[in-house]
Design a protein around this motif. Structure first.
Motif, short mmCIF file in Angstrom:
data_model
loop_
_atom_site.label_atom_id
_atom_site.label_comp_id
_atom_site.label_asym_id
_atom_site.label_seq_id
_atom_site.Cartn_x
_atom_site.Cartn_y
_atom_site.Cartn_z
N SER A 79 62.17 29.72 43.04
CA SER A 79 61.36 28.70 42.46
C SER A 79 60.11 29.36 42.45
CB SER A 79 61.23 27.65 43.71
OG SER A 79 60.47 28.05 44.70
N ALA A 80 59.33 28.54 41.25
CA ALA A 80 58.05 29.23 40.80
C ALA A 80 57.10 29.30 42.07
CB ALA A 80 57.44 28.34 39.55
N ALA A 81 57.41 28.27 42.89
CA ALA A 81 56.45 28.18 44.40
C ALA A 81 56.75 29.48 45.17
CB ALA A 81 56.67 26.93 45.16
N GLU A 82 57.86 29.88 45.12
CA GLU A 82 58.15 31.07 45.81
C GLU A 82 57.60 32.28 45.26
OE1 GLU A 82 62.66 30.42 48.08
OE2 GLU A 82 62.56 30.49 45.91
N VAL A 83 57.85 32.25 43.92
CA VAL A 83 57.21 33.55 43.24
C VAL A 83 55.78 33.61 43.50
CG1 VAL A 83 56.67 34.62 41.15
CG2 VAL A 83 58.83 33.84 41.46
N LEU A 84 54.92 32.44 43.42
CA LEU A 84 53.49 32.54 43.83
C LEU A 84 53.28 33.08 45.18
CD1 LEU A 84 52.63 29.02 41.91
CD2 LEU A 84 51.82 31.26 41.12
N ASP A 85 53.83 32.47 45.85
CA ASP A 85 53.81 32.95 47.45
C ASP A 85 53.87 34.31 47.44
OD1 ASP A 85 53.08 30.34 48.36
OD2 ASP A 85 55.21 29.90 49.00
N GLN A 86 54.95 34.98 47.02
CA GLN A 86 55.07 36.56 46.94
C GLN A 86 53.81 37.21 46.23
OE1 GLN A 86 58.63 37.33 44.73
NE2 GLN A 86 60.04 36.55 46.44
N MET A 87 53.60 36.49 45.30
CA MET A 87 52.23 37.24 44.61
C MET A 87 50.90 37.05 45.44
SD MET A 87 52.90 35.98 40.77
CE MET A 87 51.85 36.94 39.82
N ARG A 88 50.67 36.09 46.02
CA ARG A 88 49.50 35.73 47.13
C ARG A 88 49.64 36.95 48.25
NH1 ARG A 88 50.88 30.40 46.34
NH2 ARG A 88 49.36 29.28 44.98
N ALA A 89 50.89 37.00 48.59
CA ALA A 89 51.07 37.93 49.79
C ALA A 89 50.64 39.48 49.36
CB ALA A 89 52.48 37.84 50.28
N GLU A 90 50.63 39.70 48.09
CA GLU A 90 50.10 41.10 47.57
C GLU A 90 48.55 41.26 47.94
OE1 GLU A 90 51.24 41.23 43.50
OE2 GLU A 90 53.48 41.43 43.92
N SER A 91 47.98 40.27 48.28
CA SER A 91 46.56 40.18 48.62
C SER A 91 46.11 40.32 50.08
CB SER A 91 45.90 38.95 47.99
OG SER A 91 44.72 38.65 48.45
N ALA A 92 45.10 41.29 50.43
CA ALA A 92 44.92 41.32 51.68
C ALA A 92 44.34 39.95 52.27
CB ALA A 92 43.69 42.49 51.87
N ILE A 93 44.06 38.95 51.47
CA ILE A 93 43.36 37.72 51.97
C ILE A 93 44.45 36.58 51.52
CG2 ILE A 93 40.99 38.43 52.52
CD1 ILE A 93 40.41 36.87 49.75
N GLY A 94 45.65 37.00 51.06
CA GLY A 94 46.47 35.92 50.55
C GLY A 94 45.90 34.89 49.24
N ALA A 95 45.23 35.41 48.50
CA ALA A 95 44.57 34.62 47.58
C ALA A 95 44.58 35.30 46.15
CB ALA A 95 43.20 34.44 48.02
N PHE A 96 44.49 34.41 45.19
CA PHE A 96 44.27 34.88 43.89
C PHE A 96 42.73 34.62 43.55
CE2 PHE A 96 48.59 32.73 43.36
CZ PHE A 96 49.33 33.84 43.09
N THR A 97 42.40 35.43 42.47
CA THR A 97 41.11 35.45 41.98
C THR A 97 40.91 34.32 41.09
OG1 THR A 97 40.97 38.03 41.79
CG2 THR A 97 39.37 36.74 40.79
N THR A 98 39.81 33.64 41.16
CA THR A 98 39.42 32.49 40.29
C THR A 98 38.76 32.72 39.15
OG1 THR A 98 37.54 31.56 41.43
CG2 THR A 98 39.65 31.01 42.44
N PRO A 99 38.84 31.76 38.07
CA PRO A 99 37.88 32.05 37.03
C PRO A 99 36.27 32.02 37.70
CG PRO A 99 39.84 30.91 36.28
CD PRO A 99 39.95 30.93 37.85
N GLU A 100 35.98 31.13 38.48
CA GLU A 100 34.85 30.93 38.67
C GLU A 100 34.20 32.31 39.19
OE1 GLU A 100 36.62 26.93 37.86
OE2 GLU A 100 37.08 28.73 39.05
N GLN A 101 35.02 32.72 40.11
CA GLN A 101 34.44 34.23 40.76
C GLN A 101 34.15 35.30 39.75
OE1 GLN A 101 37.87 34.47 43.15
NE2 GLN A 101 36.72 33.65 45.23
N ILE A 102 35.03 35.25 38.75
CA ILE A 102 34.86 36.32 37.47
C ILE A 102 33.71 35.84 36.83
CG2 ILE A 102 35.97 37.20 35.50
CD1 ILE A 102 38.72 36.54 36.76
N ALA A 103 33.38 34.63 36.59
CA ALA A 103 32.18 34.27 35.84
C ALA A 103 30.99 34.64 36.81
CB ALA A 103 32.16 32.89 35.66
N TRP A 104 30.83 34.44 38.14
CA TRP A 104 30.10 34.85 38.99
C TRP A 104 29.56 36.12 38.67
CZ3 TRP A 104 30.80 38.17 42.97
CH2 TRP A 104 29.80 38.51 43.86
#
Length: 253
Positions: free
Chosen positions: A199-224
């Protein structure tokens, strides 16, 4: 009353670009928003004071003159440029069409060169040249050929620009996010899910797990981060890369 300094943002109507445009406009810059879609540009201009539309395709040499003419019409110095054009996902290195990889380099690297040639005569001392690359330019993978090759080349170009423009007091910077939490990411997850029987949700969970903090980067963080580069202290970051991958990189440095 003097005209506000200019920020030129390529890829301005995308999910990330719109957030960047609004952040820079809120800082008092006149933002030249560059994108191909005149309708999307019109919507952005209507919703954000201080934005001027420039309809151009950064993959074409004609974009140079279009951007130059818009900046000359405004008549102010260029304080910041952001090359934020995205590239299509075309699969892994074993299957991606050669043309797609070449197009990605043209958009990212060729686009940055076109942008620089458009604004060169208007850059003020202390101006910032910013390219948005990505995680896969530094952490190669077999399934992201276009992003990996184009962003790796972009990192090299930013270093070259640093040496070329440094004597003029102009600095260049690469911002390298990890996967950004946008509609595009969700489309990628959906395609990968169909390929892998998940499922797409499972893939997103896998991708989050590739991060040390279990997160995606947000556009707001990039703009900052891009707005932060306007500070004079950011001179020390000349030619460098801001890794905004939420702790995905494992390699050194």
């Amino acid at each position: 009353m003097p005209q506000a300094d200019i920020a030129v943002v390529v890829g301005s109507t995308g999910a990330m670009g719109q957030v960047i445009v609004r952040r820079l406009a809120a800082k008092g810059l006149t933002v030249v928003a560059v994108a191909r879609s005149t309708d999307a540009l019109a919507s952005l201009v209507h919703s954000t004071p201080g934005v001027v539309a420039c309809a151009a395709d950064i993959a074409s040499d004609s974009a140079t003159e279009a951007i130059r003419a818009t900046c000359e019409q405004l008549g102010a110095p260029v304080r910041l440029v952001v090359q934020g054009a995205g590239v299509t996902t075309a699969g892994g290195v074993l299957t991606a069409p050669t043309e797609a990889v070449v197009d990605a380099v043209n958009i990212k690297v060729g686009g940055m060169l076109r942008l620089m040639r458009a604004v060169d005569g208007r850059l003020s001392a202390g101006a910032r040249l910013v390219a948005i690359g990505g995680h896969y330019g530094f952490e190669p993978t077999a399934y992201a050929a276009t992003a990996g090759v184009a962003n790796a080349a972009l990192a090299n170009l930013v270093r070259q620009l640093s040496w070329a423009y440094g004597p003029r007091g102009v600095t260049s910077h690469l911002v390298a996010p990890g996967p950004a939490d946008t509609e595009r990411l969700h489309r990628v997850a959906k395609d990968r899910a169909a390929r892998d029987g998940l499922s797409a949700a499972e893939v997103l969970d896998q991708m989050r797990a590739e991060s040390a903090i279990g997160a995606f980067t947000t556009p707001e963080q990039i703009a900052w981060a891009i707005a932060l580069l306007l500070d004079p202290e950011a001179d020390a970051l000349a030619g460098g890369t801001l890794f905004m991958d939420a702790g995905r990189r494992k390699g050194l440095p």
